[in-house]
Design a protein around this motif. Structure first.
Motif, PDB file in Angstrom:
ATOM      1  N   LYS A  79       0.828  -1.206   0.000  1.00  0.00           N
ATOM      2  CA  LYS A  79       0.000   0.000   0.000  1.00  0.00           C
ATOM      3  C   LYS A  79       0.860   1.253   0.000  1.00  0.00           C
ATOM      4  O   LYS A  79       0.486   2.261  -0.600  1.00  0.00           O
ATOM      5  CB  LYS A  79      -0.962  -0.030   1.187  1.00  0.00           C
ATOM      6  CG  LYS A  79      -2.029  -1.084   0.989  1.00  0.00           C
ATOM      7  CD  LYS A  79      -2.930  -1.233   2.179  1.00  0.00           C
ATOM      8  CE  LYS A  79      -3.906  -2.376   1.909  1.00  0.00           C
ATOM      9  NZ  LYS A  79      -4.588  -2.823   3.087  1.00  0.00           N
ATOM     10  N   CYS A 122      -4.872   6.320  -1.646  1.00  0.00           N
ATOM     11  CA  CYS A 122      -3.769   5.398  -1.329  1.00  0.00           C
ATOM     12  C   CYS A 122      -3.185   5.691   0.052  1.00  0.00           C
ATOM     13  O   CYS A 122      -2.856   4.762   0.801  1.00  0.00           O
ATOM     14  CB  CYS A 122      -2.673   5.494  -2.387  1.00  0.00           C
ATOM     15  SG  CYS A 122      -3.115   4.773  -3.968  1.00  0.00           S
ATOM     16  N   ARG A 125      -5.594   4.380   2.717  1.00  0.00           N
ATOM     17  CA  ARG A 125      -5.483   2.914   2.809  1.00  0.00           C
ATOM     18  C   ARG A 125      -4.195   2.509   3.526  1.00  0.00           C
ATOM     19  O   ARG A 125      -4.199   1.585   4.345  1.00  0.00           O
ATOM     20  CB  ARG A 125      -5.538   2.287   1.418  1.00  0.00           C
ATOM     21  CG  ARG A 125      -6.912   2.420   0.776  1.00  0.00           C
ATOM     22  CD  ARG A 125      -7.019   1.700  -0.540  1.00  0.00           C
ATOM     23  NE  ARG A 125      -6.945   0.274  -0.269  1.00  0.00           N
ATOM     24  CZ  ARG A 125      -6.361  -0.592  -1.076  1.00  0.00           C
ATOM     25  NH1 ARG A 125      -5.806  -0.202  -2.197  1.00  0.00           N
ATOM     26  NH2 ARG A 125      -6.337  -1.881  -0.783  1.00  0.00           N
ATOM     27  N   PHE A 126      -3.095   3.193   3.215  1.00  0.00           N
ATOM     28  CA  PHE A 126      -1.811   2.890   3.863  1.00  0.00           C
ATOM     29  C   PHE A 126      -1.882   3.177   5.360  1.00  0.00           C
ATOM     30  O   PHE A 126      -1.504   2.333   6.177  1.00  0.00           O
ATOM     31  CB  PHE A 126      -0.688   3.701   3.212  1.00  0.00           C
ATOM     32  CG  PHE A 126       0.588   3.670   3.980  1.00  0.00           C
ATOM     33  CD1 PHE A 126       1.345   2.503   4.061  1.00  0.00           C
ATOM     34  CD2 PHE A 126       1.054   4.797   4.641  1.00  0.00           C
ATOM     35  CE1 PHE A 126       2.531   2.468   4.781  1.00  0.00           C
ATOM     36  CE2 PHE A 126       2.234   4.772   5.352  1.00  0.00           C
ATOM     37  CZ  PHE A 126       2.970   3.602   5.421  1.00  0.00           C
ATOM     38  N   SER A 129      -3.977   0.652   7.172  1.00  0.00           N
ATOM     39  CA  SER A 129      -3.307  -0.643   7.335  1.00  0.00           C
ATOM     40  C   SER A 129      -2.236  -0.570   8.419  1.00  0.00           C
ATOM     41  O   SER A 129      -2.043  -1.534   9.165  1.00  0.00           O
ATOM     42  CB  SER A 129      -2.723  -1.132   6.007  1.00  0.00           C
ATOM     43  OG  SER A 129      -1.708  -0.286   5.554  1.00  0.00           O
TER      44      SER A 129
END
Length: 175
Positions: A79, A122, A125-126, A129
């Motif tokens: 990610k 992005c 999402r990173f 996570s």
């Protein structure tokens, strides 16, 4: 900006040398520049995915600690790598669509906004996570077992998503 114009001018002169009229080359040089940029970005993306990620995977397999396995298993590194390609493309696209030459270019603005939105997605999402892995690691600690960490994790994730939505809204409203 001079370097980007020099690149487009070089493609323009190459097209004229190949027999294209100057007017036709004016349109074609921009699109050929865009294709060259996309090719460069695709090559960098392949190097990251096939080279860097494989090196990291091999390194993670050799270590004895478990936190790096968790990071790799949850695709945190993947990610993160997904952020690099659109950032590179956002930096290179003005070469094919120089604002100084074309004024307020709709296509450049559209591509730029879409790339910035994708970068925000992005990043969200990173970060989410990373939050997931951090809370999974925290749950493994004896002192934190039985604590309501899942609710805290979900709250942090919702806050990150809300910040992402605000950033996307500011990109869409940006004049």
């Amino acid at each position: 900006m001079e370097q980007s114009n020099a690149f487009v001018e070089w493609i323009h002169s190459l097209l004229v040398w190949m027999g294209l009229s100057s007017e036709s080359a004016d349109t074609a040089d921009r699109w050929i520049s865009a294709l060259v940029i996309l090719l460069i970005v695709a090559i960098v993306d392949l190097i990251i995915r096939w080279g860097v990620l494989r090196l990291v995977r091999n390194f993670v397999k050799r270590t004895k600690v478990t936190w790096d396995d968790l990071i790799f298993d949850r695709k945190v590194i993947n990610k993160f790598c997904r952020i690099i390609t659109p950032v590179l493309l956002l930096q290179l696209i003005p070469i094919a669509f120089p604002i100084a030459q074309h004024g307020d270019d709709f296509l450049f603005i559209l591509i730029s906004r879409l790339l910035r939105i994708y970068i925000v997605i992005c990043c969200v999402r990173f970060i989410n996570s990373v939050v997931t892995v951090a809370f999974e690691l925290a749950e493994q600690r004896p002192a934190l077992q039985g604590k309501p960490l899942k609710g805290l994790m979900q709250t942090v994730k919702v806050i990150v998503i809300c910040i992402g939505v605000i950033l996307i809204g500011s990109i869409l409203i940006d004049e």
